[in-house]
Scaffold this motif. Structure first.
Motif, short mmCIF file in Angstrom:
data_model
loop_
_atom_site.label_atom_id
_atom_site.label_comp_id
_atom_site.label_asym_id
_atom_site.label_seq_id
_atom_site.Cartn_x
_atom_site.Cartn_y
_atom_site.Cartn_z
N MET A 1 0.85 -1.18 0.00
CA MET A 1 0.00 0.00 0.00
C MET A 1 0.89 1.24 0.00
SD MET A 1 -2.81 1.11 2.86
CE MET A 1 -2.18 -0.12 3.92
N THR A 2 0.58 2.18 -0.85
CA THR A 2 1.39 3.39 -0.94
C THR A 2 0.96 4.40 0.12
OG1 THR A 2 -0.08 4.56 -2.45
CG2 THR A 2 1.55 3.06 -3.44
N ASP A 3 1.85 5.35 0.38
CA ASP A 3 1.51 6.42 1.32
C ASP A 3 0.32 7.23 0.83
OD1 ASP A 3 3.50 5.70 3.09
OD2 ASP A 3 4.96 7.15 2.31
N GLN A 4 0.22 7.42 -0.50
CA GLN A 4 -0.89 8.19 -1.03
C GLN A 4 -2.22 7.48 -0.74
OE1 GLN A 4 -1.53 8.65 -5.32
NE2 GLN A 4 -2.10 10.79 -5.00
N ILE A 5 -2.26 6.17 -0.91
CA ILE A 5 -3.50 5.44 -0.63
C ILE A 5 -3.84 5.52 0.85
CG2 ILE A 5 -4.55 3.14 -0.57
CD1 ILE A 5 -3.13 2.55 -3.23
N LYS A 6 -2.85 5.42 1.72
CA LYS A 6 -3.10 5.56 3.17
C LYS A 6 -3.70 6.92 3.49
CE LYS A 6 0.82 2.72 4.54
NZ LYS A 6 2.12 2.74 5.22
N ASP A 46 -6.84 -1.19 -3.35
CA ASP A 46 -6.71 -0.16 -4.35
C ASP A 46 -8.05 0.56 -4.46
OD1 ASP A 46 -5.68 1.27 -6.63
OD2 ASP A 46 -6.97 -0.03 -7.83
N ILE A 89 -1.57 7.87 -7.73
CA ILE A 89 -0.93 6.56 -7.59
C ILE A 89 -2.02 5.51 -7.40
CG2 ILE A 89 0.75 5.20 -6.30
CD1 ILE A 89 1.85 7.77 -7.68
N ARG A 90 -2.03 4.56 -8.28
CA ARG A 90 -3.05 3.51 -8.25
C ARG A 90 -2.35 2.17 -8.32
NH1 ARG A 90 -7.57 3.45 -11.07
NH2 ARG A 90 -7.85 1.74 -9.77
N ARG A 91 -2.89 1.29 -9.07
CA ARG A 91 -2.34 -0.05 -9.15
C ARG A 91 -1.63 -0.25 -10.49
NH1 ARG A 91 -7.08 0.06 -11.41
NH2 ARG A 91 -8.10 -1.56 -12.55
N GLY A 95 -1.03 4.18 -14.69
CA GLY A 95 -0.55 5.44 -14.13
C GLY A 95 -1.52 6.53 -14.56
#
Length: 184
Positions: A1-6, A46, A89-91, A95
């Motif tokens: 999991m990216t920081d953006q998703i968090k 996601d 930022i996705r999966r 992009g």
């Protein structure tokens, strides 16, 4: 999991709490299955751009605010130079670059979407969200599936569809593809 998703997950939960909705109420109003909505708030799954758009619309906030935590501020026009735009930022293999992130009160969400090369036999993931979507292929060749039908698009081709129908896409020919996506 990216920081953006968090960070997006935290903003979704916070706005829902502030507005006083349960997860069930928000999921239903956004047209998102409850388990998916819960995973979005938990930051464990996601979050499709269409779902983000639905959530932002339901809570009457800009998609940019949901993604960045900052309000868009332009009302007359916004210029996005070639190769720029707010990265979403996705999966993999996608992009996204939002082309109108700084424009307040916009009626549509325009993105440049890059699709990494894959095998023609690769599966694609389906998603759905309220509204309509327009896709215009800028480069490459791709398959777009909508509501059980598959369309092959090449550079210059476009497809406009009901995005509440399950849809997904992938690049074809072992080469990347890029397209303009406008979610209304």
């Amino acid at each position: 999991m990216t920081d953006q998703i968090k960070m997006i997950a935290e903003r979704i939960k916070e706005i829902r709490d502030i507005e006083g909705y349960s997860e069930e109420e928000a999921a239903k109003a956004c047209g998102i299955p409850l388990d998916d909505y819960k995973s979005y708030e938990a930051g464990t799954g996601d979050i499709p751009v269409g779902a983000l758009n639905s959530i932002a619309h339901f809570f009457n906030i800009a998609l940019t605010t949901l993604i960045t935590g900052e309000e868009p501020h332009l009302h007359f026009a916004t210029l996005t130079k070639s190769g720029k735009g707010l990265p979403v930022i996705r999966r993999a293999p996608f992009g996204y670059r939002n082309l109108a992130a700084n424009f307040a009160d916009r009626k549509a969400e325009p993105f440049i979407v890059s699709v990494k090369a894959g095998n023609d036999d690769d599966d694609y993931e389906l998603n759905s969200h309220p509204g309509q979507e327009f896709n215009y292929v800028l480069s490459g060749r791709m398959l777009i599936a909508v509501g059980g039908r598959e369309y092959i698009l090449e550079q210059g081709d476009s497809l406009y569809y009901d995005s509440s129908k399950p849809h997904g896409m992938k690049a074809l020919g072992g080469k990347p593809a890029e397209f303009l996506a406008v979610i209304v």
